[in-house]
Design a protein around this motif. Sequence first.
Motif, PDB file in Angstrom:
ATOM      1  N   SER A  15      21.582  55.217  46.790  1.00  0.00           N
ATOM      2  CA  SER A  15      22.143  56.401  47.437  1.00  0.00           C
ATOM      3  C   SER A  15      22.322  57.499  46.396  1.00  0.00           C
ATOM      4  N   SER A  16      22.966  58.572  46.781  1.00  0.00           N
ATOM      5  CA  SER A  16      23.093  59.740  45.911  1.00  0.00           C
ATOM      6  C   SER A  16      23.792  59.397  44.593  1.00  0.00           C
ATOM      7  N   LEU A  17      23.270  59.926  43.492  1.00  0.00           N
ATOM      8  CA  LEU A  17      23.817  59.656  42.159  1.00  0.00           C
ATOM      9  C   LEU A  17      24.700  60.812  41.684  1.00  0.00           C
ATOM     10  N   GLY A  18      25.724  60.467  40.925  1.00  0.00           N
ATOM     11  CA  GLY A  18      26.627  61.457  40.364  1.00  0.00           C
ATOM     12  C   GLY A  18      27.365  60.863  39.182  1.00  0.00           C
ATOM     13  N   ILE A  19      28.349  61.593  38.675  1.00  0.00           N
ATOM     14  CA  ILE A  19      29.115  61.161  37.507  1.00  0.00           C
ATOM     15  C   ILE A  19      30.338  60.374  37.977  1.00  0.00           C
ATOM     16  N   ASP A  20      30.448  59.130  37.520  1.00  0.00           N
ATOM     17  CA  ASP A  20      31.611  58.286  37.836  1.00  0.00           C
ATOM     18  C   ASP A  20      31.583  57.075  36.914  1.00  0.00           C
ATOM     19  N   HIS A  21      32.745  56.501  36.659  1.00  0.00           N
ATOM     20  CA  HIS A  21      32.877  55.309  35.804  1.00  0.00           C
ATOM     21  C   HIS A  21      32.182  55.534  34.448  1.00  0.00           C
ATOM     22  N   THR A  22      32.458  56.666  33.826  1.00  0.00           N
ATOM     23  CA  THR A  22      31.745  57.034  32.603  1.00  0.00           C
ATOM     24  C   THR A  22      32.031  56.092  31.434  1.00  0.00           C
ATOM     25  N   SER A  23      33.222  55.488  31.393  1.00  0.00           N
ATOM     26  CA  SER A  23      33.543  54.585  30.281  1.00  0.00           C
ATOM     27  C   SER A  23      32.688  53.323  30.319  1.00  0.00           C
ATOM     28  N   ILE A  24      32.123  53.016  31.466  1.00  0.00           N
ATOM     29  CA  ILE A  24      31.289  51.821  31.619  1.00  0.00           C
ATOM     30  C   ILE A  24      29.813  52.183  31.705  1.00  0.00           C
ATOM     31  N   LEU A  25      29.487  53.257  32.429  1.00  0.00           N
ATOM     32  CA  LEU A  25      28.091  53.556  32.745  1.00  0.00           C
ATOM     33  C   LEU A  25      27.476  54.622  31.842  1.00  0.00           C
ATOM     34  N   GLY A  26      28.299  55.396  31.145  1.00  0.00           N
ATOM     35  CA  GLY A  26      27.763  56.463  30.306  1.00  0.00           C
ATOM     36  C   GLY A  26      28.242  57.824  30.781  1.00  0.00           C
ATOM     37  N   ASN A  27      28.091  58.815  29.900  1.00  0.00           N
ATOM     38  CA  ASN A  27      28.639  60.144  30.164  1.00  0.00           C
ATOM     39  C   ASN A  27      27.651  61.111  30.794  1.00  0.00           C
ATOM     40  N   THR A  28      26.391  60.734  30.881  1.00  0.00           N
ATOM     41  CA  THR A  28      25.387  61.642  31.422  1.00  0.00           C
ATOM     42  C   THR A  28      24.795  61.058  32.696  1.00  0.00           C
ATOM     43  N   ILE A  29      24.222  61.930  33.508  1.00  0.00           N
ATOM     44  CA  ILE A  29      23.611  61.483  34.758  1.00  0.00           C
ATOM     45  C   ILE A  29      22.392  60.605  34.473  1.00  0.00           C
ATOM     46  N   GLU A  30      21.711  60.846  33.340  1.00  0.00           N
ATOM     47  CA  GLU A  30      20.563  60.008  32.983  1.00  0.00           C
ATOM     48  C   GLU A  30      21.004  58.582  32.649  1.00  0.00           C
ATOM     49  N   GLU A  31      22.087  58.460  31.889  1.00  0.00           N
ATOM     50  CA  GLU A  31      22.587  57.127  31.555  1.00  0.00           C
ATOM     51  C   GLU A  31      23.016  56.378  32.814  1.00  0.00           C
ATOM     52  N   ILE A  32      23.667  57.079  33.719  1.00  0.00           N
ATOM     53  CA  ILE A  32      24.126  56.455  34.961  1.00  0.00           C
ATOM     54  C   ILE A  32      22.935  56.036  35.817  1.00  0.00           C
ATOM     55  N   ALA A  33      21.908  56.873  35.889  1.00  0.00           N
ATOM     56  CA  ALA A  33      20.708  56.525  36.651  1.00  0.00           C
ATOM     57  C   ALA A  33      20.044  55.281  36.070  1.00  0.00           C
ATOM     58  N   TRP A  34      20.029  55.173  34.749  1.00  0.00           N
ATOM     59  CA  TRP A  34      19.443  53.985  34.116  1.00  0.00           C
ATOM     60  C   TRP A  34      20.197  52.723  34.546  1.00  0.00           C
ATOM     61  N   GLN A  35      21.509  52.810  34.555  1.00  0.00           N
ATOM     62  CA  GLN A  35      22.319  51.663  34.965  1.00  0.00           C
ATOM     63  C   GLN A  35      22.053  51.304  36.427  1.00  0.00           C
ATOM     64  N   LYS A  36      22.015  52.308  37.294  1.00  0.00           N
ATOM     65  CA  LYS A  36      21.799  52.049  38.713  1.00  0.00           C
ATOM     66  C   LYS A  36      20.443  51.400  38.951  1.00  0.00           C
ATOM     67  N   ALA A  37      19.428  51.846  38.217  1.00  0.00           N
ATOM     68  CA  ALA A  37      18.078  51.302  38.369  1.00  0.00           C
ATOM     69  C   ALA A  37      17.969  49.879  37.842  1.00  0.00           C
ATOM     70  N   GLY A  38      19.042  49.377  37.271  1.00  0.00           N
ATOM     71  CA  GLY A  38      19.037  47.998  36.773  1.00  0.00           C
ATOM     72  C   GLY A  38      18.894  46.955  37.867  1.00  0.00           C
ATOM     73  N   ILE A  39      19.079  47.354  39.139  1.00  0.00           N
ATOM     74  CA  ILE A  39      18.908  46.375  40.223  1.00  0.00           C
ATOM     75  C   ILE A  39      17.448  46.229  40.637  1.00  0.00           C
ATOM     76  N   PHE A  40      16.548  47.084  40.078  1.00  0.00           N
ATOM     77  CA  PHE A  40      15.129  46.975  40.416  1.00  0.00           C
ATOM     78  C   PHE A  40      14.600  45.610  39.989  1.00  0.00           C
ATOM     79  N   LYS A  41      13.731  45.039  40.796  1.00  0.00           N
ATOM     80  CA  LYS A  41      13.094  43.755  40.480  1.00  0.00           C
ATOM     81  C   LYS A  41      11.588  43.897  40.633  1.00  0.00           C
ATOM     82  N   PRO A  42      10.806  43.176  39.820  1.00  0.00           N
ATOM     83  CA  PRO A  42       9.345  43.297  39.886  1.00  0.00           C
ATOM     84  C   PRO A  42       8.810  43.058  41.300  1.00  0.00           C
ATOM     85  N   GLY A  43       8.036  44.002  41.786  1.00  0.00           N
ATOM     86  CA  GLY A  43       7.392  43.857  43.075  1.00  0.00           C
ATOM     87  C   GLY A  43       8.266  44.108  44.283  1.00  0.00           C
TER      88      GLY A  43
END
Length: 554
Positions: A209-237
């Motif tokens: 869903s829509s990405l934004g800034i939240d939980h910065t102490s865990i996920l990072g301070n930038t929207i790019e860092e947060i997007a990287w974390q969110k994309a961690g649920i991707f699985k091959p195929g």
Amino acid sequence: GLWVRFRVGVTARVRGLGLRIIKQTCVRVCVQEAVCALNTLQTNVSVLDQVQRERSELPELQLQAMRGFLHRTGLTVDKLDHLNIIHVTGTKGKGSTCAFTERILRDYGFRTGFYSSPHLVQVRERIRINGQPISKELFTKYFWEVFSQLDATKDSHGVNMPAYFRFLTILAFHVFLQERVDLAVIEVGIGGAYDCTNIIRKPWVCGISSLGIDHTSILGNTIEEIAWQKAGIFKPGVPVFTVKQLDRPMTVLQDRAKEIGCPLWVCPDLEQYESGAGPLSLGLAGQQQRCNASLALQLSKTWLQRYRQSGDLSHTSLTSPLISLPLSPGLEVTEWPGRTQTLRHGPVTYYLDGAHTTGSMQACVHWFSQEIQQEESSNRSPVIRVLLFNTTGERDSAAMLKLLEPCQFDFAVFCPNITETITENNADQQNFNVSVENMLTRCLDNQISWQSLSGTETKQGSESELLIKGRLPLLAKTRTHTMVFPCILSALQWISQGRDAVLAAAGSPYLPVQPSVTAKAEPLREAAQVSVLVTGSLHLVGGVLKYLDPSLAS
């Protein structure tokens, strides 16, 4: 003889009623015991900082520990593959997306499981079967099955129990497997890559869903860092769908999809779907829900296509083709309390939205402004606007209050996420992760921020007074148009001034207030309509709903 038979019959009925009362009492006591045991897994305030440091320094160990906990309960990641999972993450709207998705697939006749967080009133809300929180009996049964296994396998130091959210995640998997659901919709807790739900190996489809800034102490301070974390649920195929994102986070999602080896698609606008029935009305209000609904349609369609290719549909009660038309009637009847929700109680109308980021607050303000404009245009008599607000964690309260200031509230009321100052029979909403002193201090800070924005500071040297005499030491001082209360119930009772029949049924005012404070509520007593926006925290909204919708606590 007739009298004897009558007496025996009455006695039997009375005994039956007594047994039912005893059974209901036992269930209520047993579930409270389970919730109290669950609360022992909350992180104590004194060690929370250390836990957060460990999580940020060694995040990969979180999933390793989760697998260990899962194994100790007799579960394995292999077994989770049988749940046919839809895995959803995001910053805003992931819960609503899951609710839409679950309802669509339930309408196709599938037995659904749905795991979400946080809960509003009762912890059982987090684990749902066919859209309903699991019963008290099932919660108690499955809770002790999992808790006992973990407790029996603790190491000699006695510290090896999963934390609160981890335990509930394991419990949800256990419940869904035992109850033999056809699919499980799993909402990520925080982030994605190292969230404990990410032990899932083979989801059928993933959503962002829509990405934004939240939980910065865990996920990072930038929207790019947060997007990287969110994309961690991707699985091959495994196919992934996302709503439209800003360019920078979208680039990160695309790069991660290419790196992991999974297809990534952007959902179309809801208006682009074909429909022969005219504009679609969603069960959830607010313009922001339209992109969530589109994401849910794509997740559902992909899951159904996968199911058709890999399984037998004969056991389900399908009543229509597999998404022959993209739109689904399930979207129109989806319910997800606490999100852009309106409750009308006589002259008092409550607008509830758990917005807790600047992005979600912007959407909340837009929704509230539209709703209040319609409400007031049909009411020529005086209307009073009230804000009931609180925030938690590291969130920027001042920034959210600045977004709310143009709504022109007549009163701004602040309180902590404490339902009442007496915690008896309130185990579901107890929070040991922050002290009461810190919660009340935050409310006072929010009050000061609001006064700075609205220009309602008191004159220097003016006499200040306590709201609740002889109570908690950090109770707020009275300021023009702003009030701070020690708990949600006392705030609601002051706002409603006895004019809300549902709230009045709870009894006399929970905490006595000074006459001068009561006098300040005269506009609330005289207005033809009182409109109350409750926002800033889902926990606050949940505490309010406990009193405004008693069915949620039953």
